[in-house]
Motif scaffolding. Structure first.
Motif, PDB file in Angstrom:
ATOM      1  N   ALA A 192       0.831  -1.211   0.000  1.00  0.00           N
ATOM      2  CA  ALA A 192       0.000   0.000   0.000  1.00  0.00           C
ATOM      3  C   ALA A 192       0.860   1.253   0.000  1.00  0.00           C
ATOM      4  O   ALA A 192       0.607   2.201  -0.747  1.00  0.00           O
ATOM      5  N   ILE A 193       1.901   1.269   0.826  1.00  0.00           N
ATOM      6  CA  ILE A 193       2.786   2.434   0.894  1.00  0.00           C
ATOM      7  C   ILE A 193       3.635   2.537  -0.358  1.00  0.00           C
ATOM      8  O   ILE A 193       3.861   3.636  -0.891  1.00  0.00           O
ATOM      9  N   PRO A 216       2.983   7.144   1.504  1.00  0.00           N
ATOM     10  CA  PRO A 216       2.764   7.102   2.956  1.00  0.00           C
ATOM     11  C   PRO A 216       1.324   7.411   3.360  1.00  0.00           C
ATOM     12  O   PRO A 216       0.833   6.919   4.372  1.00  0.00           O
ATOM     13  N   GLY A 217       0.626   8.226   2.574  1.00  0.00           N
ATOM     14  CA  GLY A 217      -0.755   8.585   2.900  1.00  0.00           C
ATOM     15  C   GLY A 217      -1.694   7.395   2.936  1.00  0.00           C
ATOM     16  O   GLY A 217      -2.755   7.457   3.570  1.00  0.00           O
ATOM     17  N   ALA A 218      -1.315   6.300   2.268  1.00  0.00           N
ATOM     18  CA  ALA A 218      -2.157   5.094   2.279  1.00  0.00           C
ATOM     19  C   ALA A 218      -2.340   4.571   3.694  1.00  0.00           C
ATOM     20  O   ALA A 218      -3.390   4.006   4.025  1.00  0.00           O
ATOM     21  N   LEU A 219      -1.306   4.770   4.550  1.00  0.00           N
ATOM     22  CA  LEU A 219      -1.412   4.312   5.936  1.00  0.00           C
ATOM     23  C   LEU A 219      -2.524   5.046   6.676  1.00  0.00           C
ATOM     24  O   LEU A 219      -3.256   4.446   7.475  1.00  0.00           O
ATOM     25  N   PHE A 220      -2.689   6.340   6.401  1.00  0.00           N
ATOM     26  CA  PHE A 220      -3.766   7.115   7.020  1.00  0.00           C
ATOM     27  C   PHE A 220      -5.124   6.528   6.668  1.00  0.00           C
ATOM     28  O   PHE A 220      -6.003   6.401   7.531  1.00  0.00           O
ATOM     29  N   TRP A 221      -5.315   6.153   5.400  1.00  0.00           N
ATOM     30  CA  TRP A 221      -6.597   5.598   4.973  1.00  0.00           C
ATOM     31  C   TRP A 221      -6.798   4.178   5.490  1.00  0.00           C
ATOM     32  O   TRP A 221      -7.932   3.733   5.659  1.00  0.00           O
ATOM     33  N   MET A 222      -5.706   3.482   5.779  1.00  0.00           N
ATOM     34  CA  MET A 222      -5.824   2.194   6.469  1.00  0.00           C
ATOM     35  C   MET A 222      -6.367   2.414   7.873  1.00  0.00           C
ATOM     36  O   MET A 222      -7.212   1.648   8.357  1.00  0.00           O
ATOM     37  N   TRP A 223      -5.882   3.475   8.539  1.00  0.00           N
ATOM     38  CA  TRP A 223      -6.395   3.802   9.881  1.00  0.00           C
ATOM     39  C   TRP A 223      -7.889   4.123   9.825  1.00  0.00           C
ATOM     40  O   TRP A 223      -8.654   3.670  10.679  1.00  0.00           O
ATOM     41  N   ALA A 257       5.708   9.648  -6.252  1.00  0.00           N
ATOM     42  CA  ALA A 257       5.580  10.688  -7.273  1.00  0.00           C
ATOM     43  C   ALA A 257       4.590  10.267  -8.344  1.00  0.00           C
ATOM     44  O   ALA A 257       4.638   9.154  -8.853  1.00  0.00           O
ATOM     45  N   GLY A 258       3.660  11.142  -8.670  1.00  0.00           N
ATOM     46  CA  GLY A 258       2.682  10.827  -9.711  1.00  0.00           C
ATOM     47  C   GLY A 258       1.445  10.110  -9.197  1.00  0.00           C
ATOM     48  O   GLY A 258       0.510   9.861  -9.951  1.00  0.00           O
ATOM     49  N   VAL A 259       1.405   9.780  -7.918  1.00  0.00           N
ATOM     50  CA  VAL A 259       0.267   9.074  -7.341  1.00  0.00           C
ATOM     51  C   VAL A 259      -0.885  10.059  -7.120  1.00  0.00           C
ATOM     52  O   VAL A 259      -0.677  11.156  -6.611  1.00  0.00           O
ATOM     53  N   THR A 260      -2.100   9.669  -7.497  1.00  0.00           N
ATOM     54  CA  THR A 260      -3.263  10.531  -7.317  1.00  0.00           C
ATOM     55  C   THR A 260      -3.889  10.288  -5.948  1.00  0.00           C
ATOM     56  O   THR A 260      -3.643   9.261  -5.309  1.00  0.00           O
ATOM     57  N   LEU A 261      -4.720  11.220  -5.523  1.00  0.00           N
ATOM     58  CA  LEU A 261      -5.407  11.077  -4.243  1.00  0.00           C
ATOM     59  C   LEU A 261      -6.282   9.832  -4.238  1.00  0.00           C
ATOM     60  O   LEU A 261      -6.334   9.096  -3.248  1.00  0.00           O
ATOM     61  N   LEU A 262      -6.972   9.581  -5.365  1.00  0.00           N
ATOM     62  CA  LEU A 262      -7.845   8.415  -5.448  1.00  0.00           C
ATOM     63  C   LEU A 262      -7.051   7.121  -5.271  1.00  0.00           C
ATOM     64  O   LEU A 262      -7.501   6.194  -4.588  1.00  0.00           O
ATOM     65  N   MET A 263      -5.861   7.043  -5.868  1.00  0.00           N
ATOM     66  CA  MET A 263      -5.022   5.855  -5.721  1.00  0.00           C
ATOM     67  C   MET A 263      -4.614   5.652  -4.264  1.00  0.00           C
ATOM     68  O   MET A 263      -4.620   4.533  -3.745  1.00  0.00           O
ATOM     69  N   THR A 264      -4.260   6.753  -3.602  1.00  0.00           N
ATOM     70  CA  THR A 264      -3.841   6.668  -2.201  1.00  0.00           C
ATOM     71  C   THR A 264      -4.975   6.140  -1.330  1.00  0.00           C
ATOM     72  O   THR A 264      -4.781   5.245  -0.499  1.00  0.00           O
ATOM     73  N   ILE A 265      -6.172   6.698  -1.530  1.00  0.00           N
ATOM     74  CA  ILE A 265      -7.336   6.239  -0.759  1.00  0.00           C
ATOM     75  C   ILE A 265      -7.657   4.790  -1.091  1.00  0.00           C
ATOM     76  O   ILE A 265      -7.887   3.969  -0.193  1.00  0.00           O
ATOM     77  N   GLN A 266      -7.660   4.456  -2.388  1.00  0.00           N
ATOM     78  CA  GLN A 266      -8.039   3.114  -2.823  1.00  0.00           C
ATOM     79  C   GLN A 266      -7.105   2.052  -2.263  1.00  0.00           C
ATOM     80  O   GLN A 266      -7.557   1.038  -1.722  1.00  0.00           O
ATOM     81  N   PHE A 267      -5.802   2.296  -2.367  1.00  0.00           N
ATOM     82  CA  PHE A 267      -4.854   1.294  -1.867  1.00  0.00           C
ATOM     83  C   PHE A 267      -4.870   1.225  -0.349  1.00  0.00           C
ATOM     84  O   PHE A 267      -4.743   0.143   0.232  1.00  0.00           O
ATOM     85  N   GLY A 268      -5.049   2.367   0.315  1.00  0.00           N
ATOM     86  CA  GLY A 268      -5.110   2.358   1.765  1.00  0.00           C
ATOM     87  C   GLY A 268      -6.311   1.597   2.296  1.00  0.00           C
ATOM     88  O   GLY A 268      -6.180   0.735   3.169  1.00  0.00           O
ATOM     89  N   VAL A 269      -7.481   1.889   1.753  1.00  0.00           N
ATOM     90  CA  VAL A 269      -8.703   1.218   2.204  1.00  0.00           C
ATOM     91  C   VAL A 269      -8.678  -0.258   1.830  1.00  0.00           C
ATOM     92  O   VAL A 269      -9.006  -1.122   2.650  1.00  0.00           O
ATOM     93  N   ALA A 270      -8.307  -0.568   0.591  1.00  0.00           N
ATOM     94  CA  ALA A 270      -8.295  -1.964   0.128  1.00  0.00           C
ATOM     95  C   ALA A 270      -7.356  -2.821   0.953  1.00  0.00           C
ATOM     96  O   ALA A 270      -7.698  -3.922   1.388  1.00  0.00           O
ATOM     97  N   ARG A 271      -6.131  -2.328   1.189  1.00  0.00           N
ATOM     98  CA  ARG A 271      -5.180  -3.113   1.985  1.00  0.00           C
ATOM     99  C   ARG A 271      -5.597  -3.156   3.445  1.00  0.00           C
ATOM    100  O   ARG A 271      -5.326  -4.138   4.143  1.00  0.00           O
ATOM    101  N   GLY A 272      -6.264  -2.096   3.921  1.00  0.00           N
ATOM    102  CA  GLY A 272      -6.764  -2.109   5.289  1.00  0.00           C
ATOM    103  C   GLY A 272      -7.818  -3.182   5.480  1.00  0.00           C
ATOM    104  O   GLY A 272      -7.780  -3.951   6.437  1.00  0.00           O
ATOM    105  N   VAL A 273      -8.760  -3.246   4.543  1.00  0.00           N
ATOM    106  CA  VAL A 273      -9.810  -4.268   4.604  1.00  0.00           C
ATOM    107  C   VAL A 273      -9.218  -5.659   4.426  1.00  0.00           C
ATOM    108  O   VAL A 273      -9.606  -6.615   5.106  1.00  0.00           O
TER     109      VAL A 273
END
Length: 444
Positions: A84-85, A90-97, A255-271
């Motif tokens: 996810a990271i 790194p923002g993916a960890l926030f969405w995992m939380w 670099a180049g990662v969109t907000l949607l990608m960060t949220i998607q990977f964070g939530v998906a890996r969290g679940v």
């Protein structure tokens, strides 16, 4: 076939489904008036209290949680967080939380419903889970939805709960010790068989001893890494939060990662890691020795807290604080690099952690698969399913699993659809049970 599964997977773990998972957790958290957050301390106090009724279940409430955690704490806590990271920054960890905090409300609801609507089978054992609260809560005309969940669950157990986990163990052992996958598969075959022939009680006993040991050991090692990088920890927290909303604030691999990608990977890996909303954990909690659905629900939600807020955070913060996320390592390699940055031979901690986490996941998912098979085909099919599950262990050690990973991930996500429908439809039952329970002064 692979193209079709890829298409389904894109939907299952896509924006709509992730919004449904997060939305269900937010909806239940709102209706419960943040009860899961307010009752975390209460949940921990209930873990070791004597059960109100040992006749109303097969394993202690503590062992039910450990069985659920055995299936939950797995490769997702090491590989999933790193992936996810590595992809979402790194923002993916926030969405995992976020997925975990809202997921606590979902997990509370699932376990409460599982105990409330469970049944007693011909052997006198308590059986429950989404398929039973769909059948007994929504009525017989919705039984097909429960069968759909059981079908996905029985198949997913062979993938995400067996061959994928065993393959991860075999790969880790081969890389660190040079041991052939066939040998690892043979050893695991014997160990898994020795536990599973004893059924849920033996699984609960093994999980009750192994899960606390492995979780505490991993967390202590991770805390040592964080203390070693204590000067970088505040900046790491800041980067995780800032890049959760502005991924471009992060450098290197993000670099180049969109907000949607960060949220998607964070939530998906969290679940994927804590399984809140998938409906698997309530199958274990339904076997708990308790006559109080809400009490077990409060204990169950601790699983999501421990898995993601504690264990996944240790992995994620170690990766960010050590700075290795900006390097070339991927997956488990990121976790190994983070731990090795502070602990000589840190790769052994990750290897042993992967082996133990994956092994206990196999044990927990074997029970989930059995109960799903029992719901679909009757009790006579439990032992044939158990034998097939054990025989799949050495196969998983030697297989190339690219397609199996994809199929397992898809089936795992498909389980969530009937489960979330049931949780939302039966939300009123959860609210009433929780209100009645905590209105009793004895339960406060």
């Amino acid at each position: 076939m692979q193209e079709m599964v890829t298409l389904v997977n894109g939907f299952v773990w896509g924006k709509v489904m992730l919004a449904l998972l997060l939305g269900t957790g937010l909806y239940m958290m709102t209706r419960l008036k943040a009860l899961p957050l307010r009752k975390i301390r209460y949940g921990f106090t209930q873990l070791f209290k004597p059960s109100a009724s040992s006749k109303d279940g097969d394993i202690s409430p503590f062992n039910a949680l450990m069985t659920a955690l055995a299936a939950t704490i797995g490769t997702g806590n090491i590989v999933g967080v790193a992936t996810a990271i590595g992809i979402g920054g790194p923002g993916a960890l926030f969405w995992m939380w976020c997925s975990a905090l809202f997921g606590m409300a979902t997990k509370f609801s699932e376990a409460t419903l599982a105990v409330h609507f469970r049944e007693v089978d011909a052997q006198g054992k308590r059986v429950g889970g989404p398929m039973y609260y769909i059948k007994n809560g929504l009525g017989k005309r919705w039984a097909w939805l429960g069968m759909l969940f059981a079908f996905f669950g029985a198949l997913a157990a062979f993938g995400i709960g067996n061959t994928v986990q065993v393959n991860s163990i075999a790969s880790a052992v081969e890389e660190s010790m040079g041991l052939a996958p066939a040998i690892t598969g043979g050893v695991l075959f014997i160990l898994v068989a020795a536990v599973l022939v004893g059924g849920i009680k033996r699984i609960g006993d093994v999980a009750g001893k192994l899960v606390p040991f492995m979780a505490v050991t991993y967390v202590l090692a991770g805390l040592f890494v964080l203390i070693y990088h204590i000067d970088q920890l505040p900046a790491a927290f800041f980067l995780v939060v800032e890049s959760a909303f502005n991924p471009q604030a992060a450098l290197g691999g993000a670099a180049g990662v969109t907000l949607l990608m960060t949220i998607q990977f964070g939530v998906a890996r969290g679940v994927f890691s804590n399984e809140a909303g998938l409906g698997s954990a309530p199958i274990a909690h339904a076997a708990a020795q308790t006559n109080s659905p809400v009490r077990q629900g409060v204990i169950a939600m601790l699983g999501t807290f421990i898995d993601t807020i504690l264990v996944c955070s240790i992995t994620g913060l170690a990766i960010v604080a050590s700075g290795v996320w900006q390097g070339d390592a991927e997956g488990a390699g990121l976790s190994i690099a983070a731990f090795s940055s502070a602990i000589p031979g840190g790769q052994w901690i990750i290897t042993i952690g992967l082996v133990l986490f994956a092994f206990t996941t196999v044990l927990g998912w074997s029970y989930y698969g059995e109960r799903c098979a029992q719901f679909l085909l009757g009790e006579r099919f439990v032992w044939p399913y158990r034998i097939l599950f054990i025989c799949a262990v050495p196969v998983g050690a030697m297989m190339k699993l690219d397609f199996v990973w994809l199929l397992a991930d898809t089936l795992n996500g498909l389980m969530a659809i009937p489960n979330l429908i049931a949780v939302l439809a039966l939300s009123g039952v959860v609210i009433k049970l929780a209100r009645d329970y905590f209105n009793d002064p004895a339960n406060n």
